[in-house]
Design a protein around this motif. Structure first.
Motif, PDB file in Angstrom:
ATOM      1  N   GLU A  51      35.824  21.079  35.678  1.00  0.00           N
ATOM      2  CA  GLU A  51      36.271  20.550  36.810  1.00  0.00           C
ATOM      3  C   GLU A  51      36.867  21.504  37.853  1.00  0.00           C
ATOM      4  OE1 GLU A  51      39.405  22.091  34.572  1.00  0.00           O
ATOM      5  OE2 GLU A  51      38.249  20.239  33.821  1.00  0.00           O
ATOM      6  N   PRO A  52      36.991  21.167  39.135  1.00  0.00           N
ATOM      7  CA  PRO A  52      37.381  22.497  40.062  1.00  0.00           C
ATOM      8  C   PRO A  52      38.732  22.753  39.771  1.00  0.00           C
ATOM      9  CG  PRO A  52      36.409  20.047  41.138  1.00  0.00           C
ATOM     10  CD  PRO A  52      36.797  19.852  39.740  1.00  0.00           C
ATOM     11  N   GLY A  53      38.967  24.055  40.300  1.00  0.00           N
ATOM     12  CA  GLY A  53      39.935  24.686  40.052  1.00  0.00           C
ATOM     13  C   GLY A  53      39.686  26.136  39.751  1.00  0.00           C
ATOM     14  N   HIS A  54      40.865  26.926  39.251  1.00  0.00           N
ATOM     15  CA  HIS A  54      40.938  28.276  38.987  1.00  0.00           C
ATOM     16  C   HIS A  54      41.973  28.592  37.916  1.00  0.00           C
ATOM     17  CE1 HIS A  54      43.361  27.659  42.400  1.00  0.00           C
ATOM     18  NE2 HIS A  54      44.402  28.492  41.780  1.00  0.00           N
ATOM     19  N   ASP A  55      41.786  29.843  37.317  1.00  0.00           N
ATOM     20  CA  ASP A  55      42.832  30.255  36.286  1.00  0.00           C
ATOM     21  C   ASP A  55      43.608  31.308  36.624  1.00  0.00           C
ATOM     22  OD1 ASP A  55      41.958  28.089  34.482  1.00  0.00           O
ATOM     23  OD2 ASP A  55      40.354  29.614  33.600  1.00  0.00           O
ATOM     24  N   GLN A  56      44.976  31.316  36.004  1.00  0.00           N
ATOM     25  CA  GLN A  56      45.897  32.432  36.582  1.00  0.00           C
ATOM     26  C   GLN A  56      46.760  32.811  35.190  1.00  0.00           C
ATOM     27  OE1 GLN A  56      48.133  30.059  39.491  1.00  0.00           O
ATOM     28  NE2 GLN A  56      47.152  30.865  41.294  1.00  0.00           N
ATOM     29  N   ALA A  57      47.120  34.026  35.482  1.00  0.00           N
ATOM     30  CA  ALA A  57      48.122  34.693  34.699  1.00  0.00           C
ATOM     31  C   ALA A  57      48.988  35.266  35.378  1.00  0.00           C
ATOM     32  CB  ALA A  57      47.566  35.706  33.791  1.00  0.00           C
ATOM     33  N   ILE A  58      50.186  35.601  35.098  1.00  0.00           N
ATOM     34  CA  ILE A  58      51.307  35.981  35.642  1.00  0.00           C
ATOM     35  C   ILE A  58      52.166  37.443  35.093  1.00  0.00           C
ATOM     36  CG2 ILE A  58      53.832  35.793  36.733  1.00  0.00           C
ATOM     37  CD1 ILE A  58      52.936  32.936  37.307  1.00  0.00           C
ATOM     38  N   VAL A  59      52.129  38.399  35.324  1.00  0.00           N
ATOM     39  CA  VAL A  59      52.710  39.450  34.494  1.00  0.00           C
ATOM     40  C   VAL A  59      54.016  39.865  35.292  1.00  0.00           C
ATOM     41  CG1 VAL A  59      52.422  41.775  34.384  1.00  0.00           C
ATOM     42  CG2 VAL A  59      50.431  40.318  34.399  1.00  0.00           C
ATOM     43  N   ARG A  60      55.117  39.986  34.497  1.00  0.00           N
ATOM     44  CA  ARG A  60      56.426  40.668  35.167  1.00  0.00           C
ATOM     45  C   ARG A  60      56.411  41.991  34.709  1.00  0.00           C
ATOM     46  NH1 ARG A  60      59.783  39.192  31.083  1.00  0.00           N
ATOM     47  NH2 ARG A  60      59.617  41.218  30.370  1.00  0.00           N
ATOM     48  N   LEU A  61      56.518  42.844  36.149  1.00  0.00           N
ATOM     49  CA  LEU A  61      56.469  44.398  36.010  1.00  0.00           C
ATOM     50  C   LEU A  61      57.528  44.760  35.109  1.00  0.00           C
ATOM     51  CD1 LEU A  61      55.592  45.222  39.746  1.00  0.00           C
ATOM     52  CD2 LEU A  61      54.001  44.397  37.721  1.00  0.00           C
ATOM     53  N   GLN A  74      56.402  46.502  50.330  1.00  0.00           N
ATOM     54  CA  GLN A  74      57.576  45.856  49.613  1.00  0.00           C
ATOM     55  C   GLN A  74      57.986  45.983  48.029  1.00  0.00           C
ATOM     56  OE1 GLN A  74      57.567  41.697  50.889  1.00  0.00           O
ATOM     57  NE2 GLN A  74      59.004  41.117  49.199  1.00  0.00           N
ATOM     58  N   ARG A  75      58.988  45.965  47.691  1.00  0.00           N
ATOM     59  CA  ARG A  75      59.134  46.044  46.162  1.00  0.00           C
ATOM     60  C   ARG A  75      58.729  44.740  45.453  1.00  0.00           C
ATOM     61  NH1 ARG A  75      63.635  44.612  42.743  1.00  0.00           N
ATOM     62  NH2 ARG A  75      64.182  45.945  41.204  1.00  0.00           N
ATOM     63  N   TRP A  76      58.229  44.620  44.612  1.00  0.00           N
ATOM     64  CA  TRP A  76      57.795  43.498  43.675  1.00  0.00           C
ATOM     65  C   TRP A  76      58.304  43.469  42.356  1.00  0.00           C
ATOM     66  CZ3 TRP A  76      56.185  40.392  47.525  1.00  0.00           C
ATOM     67  CH2 TRP A  76      55.536  40.891  48.532  1.00  0.00           C
ATOM     68  N   THR A  77      58.656  42.373  41.851  1.00  0.00           N
ATOM     69  CA  THR A  77      58.928  42.193  40.369  1.00  0.00           C
ATOM     70  C   THR A  77      57.776  41.424  39.458  1.00  0.00           C
ATOM     71  OG1 THR A  77      59.896  40.121  40.641  1.00  0.00           O
ATOM     72  CG2 THR A  77      61.389  42.046  40.966  1.00  0.00           C
ATOM     73  N   HIS A  78      56.904  40.684  40.260  1.00  0.00           N
ATOM     74  CA  HIS A  78      55.782  40.174  39.374  1.00  0.00           C
ATOM     75  C   HIS A  78      54.423  40.150  40.034  1.00  0.00           C
ATOM     76  CE1 HIS A  78      59.419  38.193  37.889  1.00  0.00           C
ATOM     77  NE2 HIS A  78      59.006  37.709  36.867  1.00  0.00           N
ATOM     78  N   ALA A  79      53.457  40.093  39.489  1.00  0.00           N
ATOM     79  CA  ALA A  79      52.058  39.947  39.934  1.00  0.00           C
ATOM     80  C   ALA A  79      51.214  38.817  39.164  1.00  0.00           C
ATOM     81  CB  ALA A  79      51.388  41.317  39.723  1.00  0.00           C
ATOM     82  N   ARG A  80      50.411  38.220  40.184  1.00  0.00           N
ATOM     83  CA  ARG A  80      49.938  36.934  39.969  1.00  0.00           C
ATOM     84  C   ARG A  80      48.394  37.147  39.860  1.00  0.00           C
ATOM     85  NH1 ARG A  80      51.536  30.984  41.391  1.00  0.00           N
ATOM     86  NH2 ARG A  80      50.503  31.771  43.465  1.00  0.00           N
ATOM     87  N   LEU A  81      47.586  37.344  38.739  1.00  0.00           N
ATOM     88  CA  LEU A  81      45.993  37.371  38.920  1.00  0.00           C
ATOM     89  C   LEU A  81      45.438  36.016  38.867  1.00  0.00           C
ATOM     90  CD1 LEU A  81      43.372  39.142  38.538  1.00  0.00           C
ATOM     91  CD2 LEU A  81      43.905  39.086  36.225  1.00  0.00           C
ATOM     92  N   THR A  82      44.549  35.946  39.770  1.00  0.00           N
ATOM     93  CA  THR A  82      44.048  34.551  39.999  1.00  0.00           C
ATOM     94  C   THR A  82      42.451  34.899  39.704  1.00  0.00           C
ATOM     95  OG1 THR A  82      45.509  33.617  41.223  1.00  0.00           O
ATOM     96  CG2 THR A  82      43.211  32.373  41.069  1.00  0.00           C
ATOM     97  N   ILE A  83      41.737  33.962  38.485  1.00  0.00           N
ATOM     98  CA  ILE A  83      40.238  34.200  38.495  1.00  0.00           C
ATOM     99  C   ILE A  83      39.436  32.825  39.101  1.00  0.00           C
ATOM    100  CG2 ILE A  83      40.427  36.001  36.704  1.00  0.00           C
ATOM    101  CD1 ILE A  83      39.890  33.786  34.569  1.00  0.00           C
ATOM    102  N   TYR A  84      38.424  32.998  39.627  1.00  0.00           N
ATOM    103  CA  TYR A  84      37.806  32.036  40.102  1.00  0.00           C
ATOM    104  C   TYR A  84      36.269  31.934  39.271  1.00  0.00           C
ATOM    105  CZ  TYR A  84      41.194  32.664  43.984  1.00  0.00           C
ATOM    106  OH  TYR A  84      42.258  32.716  44.622  1.00  0.00           O
ATOM    107  N   PRO A  85      35.816  30.933  38.728  1.00  0.00           N
ATOM    108  CA  PRO A  85      36.777  29.662  38.476  1.00  0.00           C
ATOM    109  C   PRO A  85      37.643  29.869  37.003  1.00  0.00           C
ATOM    110  CG  PRO A  85      34.585  29.120  37.798  1.00  0.00           C
ATOM    111  CD  PRO A  85      34.409  30.599  38.541  1.00  0.00           C
TER     112      PRO A  85
END
Length: 320
Positions: A67-77, A146-157
């Motif tokens: 189905e349409p969409g994408h996948d994601q994973a979130i990393v806390r640095l 900027q200072r960041w605490t988290h990064a989100r990787l999105t893969i298509y699809p």
């Protein structure tokens, strides 16, 4: 002649597991676990090594989308900071890598649940949607200061990524900039665990060892409680001192971390006082909490509710 600017991959990987980084959320990791994304070292591959879900990959791999969409994973640095570039490494993913990716970043205070972070609306794009190649270290420079605490990787699809590297420079949390840096609980500074309620799986002395834990067995873990009580550990500090910040690290404890913790201290007059009220904890997280008390204490007690495991306990402050 002026030397060329150094490659950003020279900089430390702020997401690295050994620095305390964690993959806190992914919408799907059916074929290969999201946690592999930040493992130290390059990915490995053994041909024709099949598990009950298919070929075993050293990386993160999602199911095929229908189905349409994408996948994601979130990393806390593991170390929040300025991100100078990212590497999306698709090593050994040849027919199942994502054609495109994007990366977003977030700075957030405190320790909200992964679900809250996943649904936050203030993510900032640091790598626009871009093409990637299979079995390749795909590199992307980042210009944000900027200072960041988290990064989100999105893969298509959908598909697989072996490693996600987030290179940059650490930046301290300004809330703790003035906290003295001596760990009053550390074994190497004279701290000692005097007693605990339970040490079924591992010794509570591990809590005050140098460095970060590398596996769950490096910490303190209790048996599962079947009553209404809670587990605790009692420490002698390096000397009488004032604690300014407590670090409660549940790294590697994912399904068995405590639900909450409370910290008290013993004054020279023999009175136990509260340093940190009962506070909810997250799994696999290095928590830092300000301690507001100016009282001089000689011993400390950490209560965990109701049971579980803790990797490290740090009590930063100054000797009186």
């Amino acid at each position: 002649m002026v030397d060329a600017e150094p490659d950003f991959t020279w900089l430390p990987d702020l997401a690295l597991r050994t620095l305390g980084g964690a993959v806190i959320w992914a919408n799907d990791d059916l074929f290969a676990e999201k946690e592999n994304l930040i493992n130290p070292g390059p990915a490995t591959y053994r041909p024709a090594s099949f598990g009950h879900k298919g070929q075993i990959y050293d990386g993160w791999e999602t199911r095929r989308r229908r189905e349409p969409g994408h996948d994601q994973a979130i990393v806390r640095l593991g170390v929040p900071g300025v991100i100078r570039g990212v590497v999306v490494d698709t090593a050994f993913f040849t027919g199942n890598y994502p054609p495109e990716i994007s990366v977003e970043a977030l700075e957030i205070d405190g320790y909200p649940t992964p679900e809250i972070i996943a649904h936050a609306t203030d993510w900032t794009t640091i790598v626009e949607r871009a093409k990637v190649y299979g079995d390749t270290r795909n590199t992307f420079e980042v210009s944000s200061q900027q200072r960041w605490t988290h990064a989100r990787l999105t893969i298509y699809p959908d598909g697989g990524v072996a490693r996600f590297r987030v290179h940059g420079e650490g930046r301290p949390d300004p809330r703790y900039a003035d906290v003295p840096g001596l760990d009053l609980a550390a074994l190497e500074n004279g701290g000692l665990v005097l007693n605990c309620s339970n040490r079924f799986y591992s010794s509570p002395q591990n809590l005050i060892f140098p460095g970060v834990a590398s596996v769950m067995g490096d910490g303190w873990e209790t048996a599962r409680r079947r009553d209404d009580g809670n587990d605790w550990v009692h420490l002698r500090l390096a000397g009488p001192g004032v604690i300014g910040m407590a670090e409660l690290d549940t790294s590697y404890f994912i399904g068995n971390s405590p639900g909450a913790a409370r910290l008290t201290g013993l004054t020279a007059g023999g009175e136990w006082i509260e340093l940190l009220p009962r506070t909810e904890l997250l799994a696999d997280t290095r928590h830092r909490f300000a301690v507001e008390s100016d009282a001089v204490v000689t011993e400390a007690r950490l209560d965990i509710y109701p049971d579980g495991g803790m990797a490290r306990l740090r009590l930063f402050g100054r000797l009186a």
